[in-house]
Design a protein around this motif. Structure first.
Motif, PDB file in Angstrom:
ATOM      1  N   GLN A 191      -7.539 -10.850   8.432  1.00 52.70           N
ATOM      2  CA  GLN A 191      -7.781 -11.381   7.090  1.00 52.70           C
ATOM      3  C   GLN A 191      -8.773 -12.527   7.148  1.00 52.70           C
ATOM      4  O   GLN A 191      -8.828 -13.289   8.126  1.00 52.70           O
TER       5      GLN A 191
ATOM      6  N   VAL B 291     -10.078  -4.206   5.847  1.00 51.81           N
ATOM      7  CA  VAL B 291      -9.010  -3.308   5.429  1.00 51.81           C
ATOM      8  C   VAL B 291      -8.655  -2.364   6.578  1.00 51.81           C
ATOM      9  O   VAL B 291      -9.541  -1.816   7.237  1.00 51.81           O
ATOM     10  N   PRO B 292      -7.363  -2.188   6.870  1.00 55.15           N
ATOM     11  CA  PRO B 292      -6.974  -1.271   7.942  1.00 55.15           C
ATOM     12  C   PRO B 292      -7.564   0.115   7.735  1.00 55.15           C
ATOM     13  O   PRO B 292      -7.702   0.586   6.598  1.00 55.15           O
TER      14      PRO B 292
ATOM     15  N   TRP C 125      -4.127  -4.994  -0.678  1.00 57.01           N
ATOM     16  CA  TRP C 125      -3.275  -3.850  -0.368  1.00 57.01           C
ATOM     17  C   TRP C 125      -3.603  -2.641  -1.236  1.00 57.01           C
ATOM     18  O   TRP C 125      -3.487  -1.495  -0.788  1.00 57.01           O
TER      19      TRP C 125
ATOM     20  N   ALA D  66       0.809  -1.227   0.000  1.00 55.42           N
ATOM     21  CA  ALA D  66       0.000   0.000   0.000  1.00 55.42           C
ATOM     22  C   ALA D  66       0.832   1.262   0.000  1.00 55.42           C
ATOM     23  O   ALA D  66       0.304   2.363  -0.185  1.00 55.42           O
TER      24      ALA D  66
ATOM     25  N   LEU E 183      -3.283  -7.987  11.154  1.00 58.28           N
ATOM     26  CA  LEU E 183      -4.328  -7.947  10.133  1.00 58.28           C
ATOM     27  C   LEU E 183      -5.478  -8.896  10.476  1.00 58.28           C
ATOM     28  O   LEU E 183      -5.273  -9.993  10.989  1.00 58.28           O
TER      29      LEU E 183
ATOM     30  N   THR F 246      -6.409  -1.041   0.481  1.00 54.56           N
ATOM     31  CA  THR F 246      -5.874  -0.346   1.648  1.00 54.56           C
ATOM     32  C   THR F 246      -5.277   1.003   1.236  1.00 54.56           C
ATOM     33  O   THR F 246      -5.329   1.977   1.992  1.00 54.56           O
TER      34      THR F 246
ATOM     35  N   ASN G 159      -3.631   3.721   6.013  1.00 53.34           N
ATOM     36  CA  ASN G 159      -2.556   3.043   5.298  1.00 53.34           C
ATOM     37  C   ASN G 159      -1.385   2.804   6.251  1.00 53.34           C
ATOM     38  O   ASN G 159      -0.794   3.757   6.761  1.00 53.34           O
TER      39      ASN G 159
END
Length: 280
Positions: free
Chosen positions: A228, A208-209, A179, A147, A226, A182, A212
């Protein structure tokens, strides 16, 4: 739905970094389990120090590694869990050819180099030069994003798309969909803009975080932070992104942080691709 009989459909694969611990402990057994899931391809990582061992295990299990990750643009390969020293490009390509790869993909260039126009130009120039060397081994090269490539913009163009414009058409692109999202990207639109250079995508999903992780001031990042999830169960518009591609050859399942048993997680990813008609 995508026609599953179309010859243009990608082939399924899996990035072996997802099961790095299991693969290093039992290479043959891990590949056997992937083959039992139904996979025919894998994407190797950290292969330069063990090409003969990997090739033997691939041959014994009927699998191939048409793509692989290796550093071409940095003195060290960064991963969320540590750095790996980088060998000379010729050494990388010799190992890749021995394994039977067609494309060697650089998986990460540190964030600071993406923040200036000169830095981006240098990355592109190095990859263009690497493509020249790779061609003497019958190989091509590519780049896989995280990202950090989407933090800076120059005249309204992200560092990533500036990089695309500066690299030779023969440089392949592998787009990590998780990514890129993200990084704030409209994934189907980005897939369409990359066009025929998009050789592979990383099929990865999750929450998604909120920011970034590679933006200035974000602090350290590790993959175990994460959330996921199995493809189709997170924030990433995987189906729309895959349908937007026109020449994707490999749909590569990957988990930076597998949510459960990694082989079950890979099987869930393969089921998503197969049952959705996204792979041949």
């Amino acid at each position: 739905m995508t026609d599953p009989t179309s010859s243009a459909l990608p082939e399924a694969s899996v990035q072996l970094y997802s099961l790095a611990t299991e693969f290093s402990a039992d290479m043959h057994g891990s590949l056997e389990r992937l083959a039992a899931i139904g996979l025919k391809n894998v994407e190797a990582f950290d292969f330069v120090r063990r090409p003969a061992e990997i090739r033997s295990a691939l041959d014994a299990t009927g699998l191939a590694s048409p793509t692989g990750h290796a550093p071409l643009l940095s003195d060290e390969l960064w991963t969320p869990d540590g750095s790996i020293p980088t060998p000379a490009p010729e050494v990388v390509f010799e190992a890749a050819a021995a394994i039977g790869m067609t494309t060697v993909i650089d998986p990460f260039v540190e964030p600071e180099r993406w923040r200036t126009e000169d830095g981006v130009a240098d990355i592109a120039e190095r990859l263009n030069r690497a493509a020249d060397v790779a061609s003497t081994f019958g190989l091509t090269v590519g780049y896989h994003n995280h990202a950090q490539e989407f933090v800076a913009s120059f005249d309204g163009v992200t560092a990533y798309e500036r990089f695309l414009s500066l690299t030779d058409e023969r440089v392949a692109i592998e787009l990590d969909l998780f990514w890129a999202l993200t990084g704030g990207q409209d994934l189907p639109a980005l897939v369409k803009r990359i066009g025929s250079r998009l050789v592979a995508v990383h099929v990865k999903d999750g929450v998604v975080p909120p920011t970034n992780p590679w933006a200035p001031g974000e602090g350290s990042f590790a993959s175990d932070s994460l959330d996921q999830r199995h493809p189709g169960a997170g924030d990433v518009p995987l189906a729309e992104s895959l349908r937007a591609g026109t020449g994707i050859r490999f749909a590569v399942i990957e988990y930076d942080h597998a949510p459960g048993d990694v082989f079950d997680d890979v099987a869930a990813g393969y089921a998503f691709l197969r049952d959705g008609g996204f792979v041949a």
